[in-house]
Design an enzyme around this catalytic site. Sequence first.
Site, PDB file in Angstrom:
ATOM      1  N   THR A  12       0.838  -1.211   0.000  1.00 11.35           N
ATOM      2  CA  THR A  12       0.000   0.000   0.000  1.00 11.35           C
ATOM      3  C   THR A  12       0.869   1.257   0.000  1.00 11.35           C
ATOM      4  O   THR A  12       0.704   2.153  -0.827  1.00 11.35           O
ATOM      5  CB  THR A  12      -0.902  -0.001   1.257  1.00 11.35           C
ATOM      6  OG1 THR A  12      -1.655  -1.194   1.273  1.00 11.35           O
ATOM      7  CG2 THR A  12      -1.833   1.193   1.269  1.00 11.35           C
ATOM      8  N   VAL A  13       1.831   1.319   0.920  1.00 10.72           N
ATOM      9  CA  VAL A  13       2.610   2.552   1.074  1.00 10.72           C
ATOM     10  C   VAL A  13       3.648   2.697  -0.035  1.00 10.72           C
ATOM     11  O   VAL A  13       3.730   3.746  -0.696  1.00 10.72           O
ATOM     12  CB  VAL A  13       3.289   2.594   2.470  1.00 10.72           C
ATOM     13  CG1 VAL A  13       4.130   3.860   2.614  1.00 10.72           C
ATOM     14  CG2 VAL A  13       2.242   2.519   3.576  1.00 10.72           C
ATOM     15  N   LYS A  18       6.324   2.351  11.958  1.00 13.73           N
ATOM     16  CA  LYS A  18       6.305   2.842  13.354  1.00 13.73           C
ATOM     17  C   LYS A  18       6.817   1.825  14.345  1.00 13.73           C
ATOM     18  O   LYS A  18       7.465   2.183  15.337  1.00 13.73           O
ATOM     19  CB  LYS A  18       4.923   3.354  13.786  1.00 13.73           C
ATOM     20  CG  LYS A  18       3.722   2.533  13.365  1.00 13.73           C
ATOM     21  CD  LYS A  18       3.248   2.957  12.014  1.00 13.73           C
ATOM     22  CE  LYS A  18       2.574   1.841  11.285  1.00 13.73           C
ATOM     23  NZ  LYS A  18       1.173   2.053  11.028  1.00 13.73           N
ATOM     24  N   GLU A  41       7.648  11.186   9.168  1.00 11.94           N
ATOM     25  CA  GLU A  41       6.306  11.773   9.273  1.00 11.94           C
ATOM     26  C   GLU A  41       5.213  10.703   9.126  1.00 11.94           C
ATOM     27  O   GLU A  41       4.188  10.751   9.814  1.00 11.94           O
ATOM     28  CB  GLU A  41       6.145  12.834   8.172  1.00 11.94           C
ATOM     29  CG  GLU A  41       4.857  13.615   8.223  1.00 11.94           C
ATOM     30  CD  GLU A  41       4.740  14.481   9.467  1.00 11.94           C
ATOM     31  OE1 GLU A  41       5.431  15.484   9.569  1.00 11.94           O
ATOM     32  OE2 GLU A  41       3.936  14.128  10.350  1.00 11.94           O
ATOM     33  N   GLY A  97      -0.831   8.915   9.767  1.00  8.30           N
ATOM     34  CA  GLY A  97      -0.996   8.917   8.302  1.00  8.30           C
ATOM     35  C   GLY A  97      -0.637  10.231   7.648  1.00  8.30           C
ATOM     36  O   GLY A  97       0.507  10.684   7.715  1.00  8.30           O
ATOM     37  N   ILE A 108      -1.566  13.291   8.353  1.00  9.06           N
ATOM     38  CA  ILE A 108      -1.542  14.522   9.171  1.00  9.06           C
ATOM     39  C   ILE A 108      -0.081  14.918   9.424  1.00  9.06           C
ATOM     40  O   ILE A 108       0.697  14.103   9.913  1.00  9.06           O
ATOM     41  CB  ILE A 108      -2.243  14.303  10.536  1.00  9.06           C
ATOM     42  CG1 ILE A 108      -3.686  13.859  10.348  1.00  9.06           C
ATOM     43  CG2 ILE A 108      -2.163  15.568  11.388  1.00  9.06           C
ATOM     44  CD1 ILE A 108      -4.413  13.548  11.658  1.00  9.06           C
ATOM     45  N   ASP A 131      -0.229  -0.646  17.618  1.00  8.45           N
ATOM     46  CA  ASP A 131       0.136   0.356  16.609  1.00  8.45           C
ATOM     47  C   ASP A 131       0.038   1.770  17.202  1.00  8.45           C
ATOM     48  O   ASP A 131       0.963   2.577  17.068  1.00  8.45           O
ATOM     49  CB  ASP A 131      -0.808   0.200  15.399  1.00  8.45           C
ATOM     50  CG  ASP A 131      -0.521   1.219  14.318  1.00  8.45           C
ATOM     51  OD1 ASP A 131       0.479   1.054  13.595  1.00  8.45           O
ATOM     52  OD2 ASP A 131      -1.285   2.189  14.201  1.00  8.45           O
ATOM     53  N   LYS A 149       3.085   4.596  17.995  1.00  9.73           N
ATOM     54  CA  LYS A 149       2.990   5.992  17.545  1.00  9.73           C
ATOM     55  C   LYS A 149       3.110   6.945  18.735  1.00  9.73           C
ATOM     56  O   LYS A 149       3.749   8.000  18.642  1.00  9.73           O
ATOM     57  CB  LYS A 149       1.659   6.214  16.815  1.00  9.73           C
ATOM     58  CG  LYS A 149       1.599   5.479  15.480  1.00  9.73           C
ATOM     59  CD  LYS A 149       0.180   5.415  14.935  1.00  9.73           C
ATOM     60  CE  LYS A 149       0.141   4.819  13.540  1.00  9.73           C
ATOM     61  NZ  LYS A 149      -1.201   4.472  13.091  1.00  9.73           N
ATOM     62  N   GLY A 185      -3.847   4.560   4.706  1.00 13.75           N
ATOM     63  CA  GLY A 185      -4.217   4.416   3.299  1.00 13.75           C
ATOM     64  C   GLY A 185      -3.103   4.877   2.379  1.00 13.75           C
ATOM     65  O   GLY A 185      -2.160   5.531   2.799  1.00 13.75           O
TER      66      GLY A 185
HETATM   67  P1  NDP Z   1       1.943  -4.089   2.792  1.00 10.44           P
HETATM   68  O1  NDP Z   1       1.773  -5.371   3.496  1.00 10.44           O
HETATM   69  O2  NDP Z   1       0.878  -3.590   1.904  1.00 10.44           O
HETATM   70  O3  NDP Z   1       3.306  -4.123   1.930  1.00 10.44           O
HETATM   71  C1  NDP Z   1       4.506  -4.517   2.455  1.00 10.44           C
HETATM   72  C2  NDP Z   1       5.528  -4.554   1.353  1.00 10.44           C
HETATM   73  O4  NDP Z   1       6.790  -4.833   1.933  1.00 10.44           O
HETATM   74  C3  NDP Z   1       5.284  -5.616   0.295  1.00 10.44           C
HETATM   75  O5  NDP Z   1       5.564  -5.097  -0.973  1.00 10.44           O
HETATM   76  C4  NDP Z   1       6.265  -6.734   0.667  1.00 10.44           C
HETATM   77  O6  NDP Z   1       6.773  -7.426  -0.448  1.00 10.44           O
HETATM   78  C5  NDP Z   1       7.402  -5.924   1.237  1.00 10.44           C
HETATM   79  N1  NDP Z   1       8.204  -6.642   2.223  1.00 10.44           N
HETATM   80  C6  NDP Z   1       7.793  -7.120   3.423  1.00 10.44           C
HETATM   81  N2  NDP Z   1       8.839  -7.654   4.087  1.00 10.44           N
HETATM   82  C7  NDP Z   1       9.908  -7.504   3.291  1.00 10.44           C
HETATM   83  C8  NDP Z   1      11.266  -7.860   3.382  1.00 10.44           C
HETATM   84  N3  NDP Z   1      11.736  -8.462   4.471  1.00 10.44           N
HETATM   85  N4  NDP Z   1      12.096  -7.532   2.371  1.00 10.44           N
HETATM   86  C9  NDP Z   1      11.623  -6.917   1.270  1.00 10.44           C
HETATM   87  N5  NDP Z   1      10.352  -6.562   1.112  1.00 10.44           N
HETATM   88  C10 NDP Z   1       9.503  -6.854   2.111  1.00 10.44           C
HETATM   89  O7  NDP Z   1       2.268  -3.012   3.927  1.00 10.44           O
HETATM   90  P2  NDP Z   1       1.950  -1.454   3.934  1.00 10.44           P
HETATM   91  O8  NDP Z   1       2.413  -0.848   2.669  1.00 10.44           O
HETATM   92  O9  NDP Z   1       0.548  -1.254   4.373  1.00 10.44           O
HETATM   93  O10 NDP Z   1       2.867  -0.977   5.152  1.00 10.44           O
HETATM   94  C11 NDP Z   1       4.242  -0.864   5.025  1.00 10.44           C
HETATM   95  C12 NDP Z   1       4.798  -0.174   6.251  1.00 10.44           C
HETATM   96  O11 NDP Z   1       4.228   1.120   6.347  1.00 10.44           O
HETATM   97  C13 NDP Z   1       4.474  -0.893   7.553  1.00 10.44           C
HETATM   98  O12 NDP Z   1       5.550  -0.755   8.423  1.00 10.44           O
HETATM   99  C14 NDP Z   1       3.254  -0.116   8.082  1.00 10.44           C
HETATM  100  O13 NDP Z   1       3.168  -0.153   9.475  1.00 10.44           O
HETATM  101  C15 NDP Z   1       3.549   1.279   7.593  1.00 10.44           C
HETATM  102  N6  NDP Z   1       2.397   2.135   7.385  1.00 10.44           N
HETATM  103  C16 NDP Z   1       1.286   1.678   6.715  1.00 10.44           C
HETATM  104  C17 NDP Z   1       0.224   2.519   6.472  1.00 10.44           C
HETATM  105  C18 NDP Z   1      -0.996   2.090   5.745  1.00 10.44           C
HETATM  106  O14 NDP Z   1      -1.957   2.866   5.664  1.00 10.44           O
HETATM  107  N7  NDP Z   1      -1.023   0.880   5.175  1.00 10.44           N
HETATM  108  C19 NDP Z   1       0.248   3.912   6.924  1.00 10.44           C
HETATM  109  C20 NDP Z   1       1.467   4.308   7.598  1.00 10.44           C
HETATM  110  C21 NDP Z   1       2.478   3.437   7.805  1.00 10.44           C
HETATM  111  P3  NDP Z   1       5.855  -8.302  -1.425  1.00 10.44           P
HETATM  112  O15 NDP Z   1       5.032  -7.320  -2.176  1.00 10.44           O
HETATM  113  O16 NDP Z   1       6.830  -8.999  -2.297  1.00 10.44           O
HETATM  114  O17 NDP Z   1       5.054  -9.210  -0.551  1.00 10.44           O
HETATM  115  N1  HSE Z   2      -2.596   0.378  10.403  1.00 10.54           N
HETATM  116  C1  HSE Z   2      -2.377   1.769  10.618  1.00 10.54           C
HETATM  117  C2  HSE Z   2      -3.665   2.416  11.009  1.00 10.54           C
HETATM  118  C3  HSE Z   2      -1.805   2.408   9.389  1.00 10.54           C
HETATM  119  O1  HSE Z   2      -4.719   1.820  10.770  1.00 10.54           O
HETATM  120  O2  HSE Z   2      -3.641   3.518  11.570  1.00 10.54           O
HETATM  121  C4  HSE Z   2      -1.407   3.853   9.590  1.00 10.54           C
HETATM  122  O3  HSE Z   2      -0.356   3.975  10.477  1.00 10.54           O
END
Ligand code: NDP
Ligand code: HSE
Length: 412
Positions: free
Chosen positions: A13-14, A104, A128, A133, A135, A200, A204, A301
């Site tokens: 997602t991110v 985080k 940030e 998220g 903000i 979580d 934060k 998101g």
């Molecule tokens: P996802 O599960 O959607 O994506 C995680 C990604 O990381 C995938 O592409 C995965 O690879 C890759 N990955 C996981 N472990 C490894 C590794 N050891 N080596 C290489 N690649 C790896 O997570 P999000 O994008 O939702 O979240 C990512 C981070 O951001 C987390 O720490 C989360 O807490 C934080 N975050 C998330 C938010 C949200 O709204 N979702 C908001 C703010 C922060 P693959 O695609 O190959 O499986």
């Molecule tokens: N899982 C987290 C939440 C993502 O729902 O707030 C943003 O940090």
Amino acid sequence: MSVIKVAILGFGTVGEGVYRTIQSHAEELTSVLGRKVEVAAVLIKNKQKTRDIREDVLITTDFAEILNLPQLDVVVEAIVDKEQPFTFLNQAIQSGCHIITANKEMFAHHGNELLELAENYNVSVGYEATVAGGIPIIQTLRQLLNVNRVRHIQGILNGTSNFILTEMREKKQSFADALILAQEKGYAEADPTNDVEGFDAFYKTMILSRIAFGEQPNWKNVERAGITSISRELIETAEKMGLRFKHIASISKTGSQINAEVKPVLVGKSHPFYSIEGVENAVNIHSDIVGSITLQGPGAGMYPTASAVIEDLVYVCQNRSSNKSITKTTAACDGEKKGNEKELWLIQGLSKNYNNPLITWVAQASDKIAIIKATKEEIEKLINLKKATCYFQIIGEYDTEIKNKEVTLAVL
Ligand code: NDP
Ligand code: HSE
């Protein structure tokens, strides 16, 4: 024109949101930074997944390949867990890269080490996206802390929990269905236990504590609870009583002691968090000069988080020689001391006939759900004695809510 080369670790997602935003806002980035931003590499785990990434971008599962890229400027980390991303970022700093993280859990554990290392290597750290998220809470706190002393921070910091509570109340969804929807929308963590059990929001809160007060409280002394004990029945009854459940993190400093808690509470209509709904987060900062400020916005998101990362990208690229990432000078200030005062609680399971002179009955909502006035100690005694099953604190003004209510409710 020279180029700023970026590697993105993670393409979920991110990571994907950051990648897309760098393409969609290329003009703005070039204009503000005076250089073009180019994604040079993406680190992923599973090579079999199909991804919409340009052909000239290195896609790899091997972080060493990324570090070997010539003239890499910034590493953006958006993966999961804490130790491996910490190792990656450590190596990135030692290779002279600015780092940005959305993680985080990792940053609450290892933020200090990364900030110190970055200072030694004269690179910057952006985080940030780790809190609330989209903000801009971290930039706001950094700016406020030039002179203001923060007394108290209160926030809805987990978008998934707030989303679930709203879905359960507004659409009468089950907890499980609301969680699935939050996962589908990309709000929830890879392990949603982190969201719904309060971990979580706890991470934060620890990150905010370090910025606001220069340190974290002892983690063991922080009360942490999630939203799993809140049933639809409780939500509906609370609504009839003019109250809404919100998962709130609070942090303040009294003398040299930092007090923090992360738990579900109830708020009435006059509370600024009452109408924070869905995936929205809100953070209220109370500081000595400005007084009270509340920021509100999307807490999770793809694009809200990408926005935080992209703003960090500008920040780290503009601060190469003056690292402003560490707040060490925060002066201790006395928050309000909290004694063992009587407070309002929504309590479930306490028999109407239960007689205890220490407890004041305020309102009876149903056979087994009531509002009482008691100290926290007295409430905990009731739970230990198995006289009641669960309880939630009501924060902010509430009295007027009961008096003005239109539903049938026995005000005692
Ligand atoms: P996802 O599960 O959607 O994506 C995680 C990604 O990381 C995938 O592409 C995965 O690879 C890759 N990955 C996981 N472990 C490894 C590794 N050891 N080596 C290489 N690649 C790896 O997570 P999000 O994008 O939702 O979240 C990512 C981070 O951001 C987390 O720490 C989360 O807490 C934080 N975050 C998330 C938010 C949200 O709204 N979702 C908001 C703010 C922060 P693959 O695609 O190959 O499986
Ligand atoms: N899982 C987290 C939440 C993502 O729902 O707030 C943003 O940090």
